[in-house]
Design a protein around this motif. Structure first.
Motif, PDB file in Angstrom:
ATOM      1  N   MET A 174       0.843  -1.200   0.000  1.00 22.40           N
ATOM      2  CA  MET A 174       0.000   0.000   0.000  1.00 22.40           C
ATOM      3  C   MET A 174       0.878   1.249   0.000  1.00 22.40           C
ATOM      4  O   MET A 174       0.628   2.211  -0.730  1.00 22.40           O
ATOM      5  CB  MET A 174      -0.864  -0.075   1.256  1.00 22.40           C
ATOM      6  N   ARG A 175       1.919   1.208   0.813  1.00 25.45           N
ATOM      7  CA  ARG A 175       2.852   2.326   0.899  1.00 25.45           C
ATOM      8  C   ARG A 175       3.584   2.507  -0.442  1.00 25.45           C
ATOM      9  O   ARG A 175       3.760   3.628  -0.921  1.00 25.45           O
ATOM     10  CB  ARG A 175       3.860   1.989   2.008  1.00 25.45           C
ATOM     11  N   TRP A 203       2.517   1.538  -3.388  1.00 26.49           N
ATOM     12  CA  TRP A 203       1.505   2.054  -4.338  1.00 26.49           C
ATOM     13  C   TRP A 203       1.437   3.574  -4.243  1.00 26.49           C
ATOM     14  O   TRP A 203       1.405   4.285  -5.250  1.00 26.49           O
ATOM     15  CB  TRP A 203       0.135   1.444  -4.013  1.00 26.49           C
ATOM     16  N   ASN A 204       1.426   4.047  -3.008  1.00 28.58           N
ATOM     17  CA  ASN A 204       1.302   5.491  -2.774  1.00 28.58           C
ATOM     18  C   ASN A 204       2.471   6.267  -3.360  1.00 28.58           C
ATOM     19  O   ASN A 204       2.341   7.433  -3.706  1.00 28.58           O
ATOM     20  CB  ASN A 204       1.182   5.755  -1.274  1.00 28.58           C
ATOM     21  N   LEU A 257      -7.519   0.403  -5.579  1.00 30.05           N
ATOM     22  CA  LEU A 257      -6.366   1.293  -5.737  1.00 30.05           C
ATOM     23  C   LEU A 257      -5.925   1.330  -7.203  1.00 30.05           C
ATOM     24  O   LEU A 257      -5.522   2.380  -7.722  1.00 30.05           O
ATOM     25  CB  LEU A 257      -5.209   0.850  -4.829  1.00 30.05           C
ATOM     26  N   LEU A 315      -8.214   3.644  -8.921  1.00 33.89           N
ATOM     27  CA  LEU A 315      -7.827   5.030  -8.616  1.00 33.89           C
ATOM     28  C   LEU A 315      -6.643   5.453  -9.478  1.00 33.89           C
ATOM     29  O   LEU A 315      -6.586   6.577  -9.971  1.00 33.89           O
ATOM     30  CB  LEU A 315      -7.436   5.160  -7.143  1.00 33.89           C
ATOM     31  N   GLY A 324       2.761   7.322   4.046  1.00 26.52           N
ATOM     32  CA  GLY A 324       2.014   6.956   2.840  1.00 26.52           C
ATOM     33  C   GLY A 324       0.648   6.381   3.143  1.00 26.52           C
ATOM     34  O   GLY A 324      -0.323   6.629   2.424  1.00 26.52           O
ATOM     35  N   GLU A 325       0.563   5.621   4.224  1.00 24.27           N
ATOM     36  CA  GLU A 325      -0.728   5.005   4.564  1.00 24.27           C
ATOM     37  C   GLU A 325      -1.815   6.053   4.743  1.00 24.27           C
ATOM     38  O   GLU A 325      -2.974   5.806   4.446  1.00 24.27           O
ATOM     39  CB  GLU A 325      -0.618   4.192   5.859  1.00 24.27           C
ATOM     40  N   THR A 364      -2.213   8.866   3.177  1.00 22.77           N
ATOM     41  CA  THR A 364      -2.701   9.236   1.846  1.00 22.77           C
ATOM     42  C   THR A 364      -3.605   8.152   1.280  1.00 22.77           C
ATOM     43  O   THR A 364      -4.662   8.421   0.705  1.00 22.77           O
ATOM     44  CB  THR A 364      -1.506   9.469   0.893  1.00 22.77           C
ATOM     45  N   VAL A 365      -3.177   6.904   1.462  1.00 23.07           N
ATOM     46  CA  VAL A 365      -3.977   5.804   0.927  1.00 23.07           C
ATOM     47  C   VAL A 365      -5.343   5.758   1.600  1.00 23.07           C
ATOM     48  O   VAL A 365      -6.379   5.641   0.935  1.00 23.07           O
ATOM     49  CB  VAL A 365      -3.246   4.458   1.105  1.00 23.07           C
ATOM     50  N   PHE A 366      -5.363   5.904   2.928  1.00 31.12           N
ATOM     51  CA  PHE A 366      -6.651   5.838   3.616  1.00 31.12           C
ATOM     52  C   PHE A 366      -7.528   7.047   3.286  1.00 31.12           C
ATOM     53  O   PHE A 366      -8.750   6.936   3.259  1.00 31.12           O
ATOM     54  CB  PHE A 366      -6.460   5.656   5.125  1.00 31.12           C
ATOM     55  N   GLN A 380      -7.597   8.295   0.342  1.00 33.97           N
ATOM     56  CA  GLN A 380      -8.168   7.871  -0.949  1.00 33.97           C
ATOM     57  C   GLN A 380      -9.298   6.864  -0.726  1.00 33.97           C
ATOM     58  O   GLN A 380     -10.331   6.904  -1.402  1.00 33.97           O
ATOM     59  CB  GLN A 380      -7.080   7.243  -1.826  1.00 33.97           C
ATOM     60  N   LEU A 381      -9.100   5.963   0.229  1.00 29.38           N
ATOM     61  CA  LEU A 381     -10.142   4.969   0.508  1.00 29.38           C
ATOM     62  C   LEU A 381     -11.387   5.658   1.063  1.00 29.38           C
ATOM     63  O   LEU A 381     -12.517   5.266   0.755  1.00 29.38           O
ATOM     64  CB  LEU A 381      -9.618   3.912   1.480  1.00 29.38           C
TER      65      LEU A 381
END
Lengths: 204, 204
Positions: free
Chosen positions: A44-45, A47-48, A75, A78, B67-68, B70-72, B74-75
């Motif tokens: 996930m990190r 990907w970011n 993701l 997105l 980074g997490e 940012t991902v969350f 987006q989620l």
């Protein structure tokens, strides 16, 4: 969190900046929880950061869909729709190997695993991904479905800047030796010990 | 992965189905990597099940964005826009505590942590989230910024079906005692040992 100081400065002729960017072989092993979960968290990190992420699930049945797969598919959407993050591919052993010419069967896991590894090997040669998650890949190594020397040599000699994360119990000593970062997840206490079973949202 | 069999059947008057749905207190501790990463991976899984996820970062500087997060975010957008997954809130100690009336300062971490815990406590009473990630919360406990007995009693007596994951080194024995699921991440090998430093995409 480890602090930014290093314990030794190796005599390898590299500058700190060069050394910092050496791509890693990583292993999450041990009998405790969190091996795969941490690997997907790292994906996930990655990907970011816009990395090209490839997930290869080596043991879970193709019929078994974990929540992370759904999330990474979101993701990937997105990325395609909004241009955020990186591209994601998710492949499962068996019917899930998208490059397999035949439909997967439940019966031939050894062949499926060998096919999966052959594909990962091709992708490493082509530098297709920035991070490979080889989920539960320790088991095909343990069971002789893939050749340990071939795996270790291929990982050691992979070109470019490709990161590889392998998860699963009982990581082979040769893999641990080749790895840069190895973490053991140790069970201290588990709710199953007091009679609870797996729970949706926690175990899958 | 633990198999579905339990080691003991407790004499607690609950059926297996009732016991299966008991909400958990979970702890990821130890000196190795993957404590927070696995917690965020679990949060991703919970999001996918439609759970209301609350992340509370207790130690990272408010200036430090992982980074997490940012991902969350987006989620959370996906949830609002497309109705997939669950709602997500992400709060950081210091300036990041959105309920704090004053701007955070770098200097008063103890007060920030106590405020953060007070807010988590209010939310637990209101059953605001299905999963709370109290990231690096072992440190405020260790440093006396929050009262250990208060934390443990509050967690034990929380109402409804709320899951709590605490991460950080040196989890307090009283927290481990209260927890249902405790995993220790043990460092076997780390690239810093051979002189590599933290890397984007891997460490943050």
């Amino acid at each position: 969190m480890p602090q930014g100081r290093t314990e030794v400065v190796p005599d390898d002729g590299l500058t700190t900046a060069q050394r910092r960017h050496l791509p890693l072989i990583m292993v999450n092993t041990g009998d405790g929880k969190g091996k795969s979960t941490a690997a997907f968290g790292m994906a996930m990190r990655a990907w970011n950061q816009g990395w090209r992420v490839g997930v290869f699930q080596f043991v879970k049945s193709a019929k078994w869909r974990i929540g992370e797969q759904t999330v990474f598919e979101q993701l990937a959407v997105l990325h395609e729709r909004d241009g955020v993050g990186g591209p994601v591919e998710w492949h499962k052993m068996g019917a899930g190997w998208s490059w397999s010419r035949r439909p997967g069967t439940e019966d031939d896991h050894a062949r499926d695993a060998a096919e999966g590894w052959a594909e990962v090997k091709r992708r490493l040669a082509q530098e297709r991904h920035d991070l490979y998650v080889l989920d539960e890949f320790t088991y095909p190594m343990e069971w002789g479905w893939v050749d340990v020397d071939d795996v270790v040599t291929t990982l050691r000699e992979r070109p470019g800047r490709q990161y590889v994360m392998v998860t699963g119990r009982r990581a082979h000593p040769a893999l641990v030796e080749a790895a840069d970062l190895v973490t053991e997840m140790v069970k201290v206490k588990h709710q199953m010990d007091r009679g609870q079973k797996g729970q949706r949202g926690i175990e899958w």
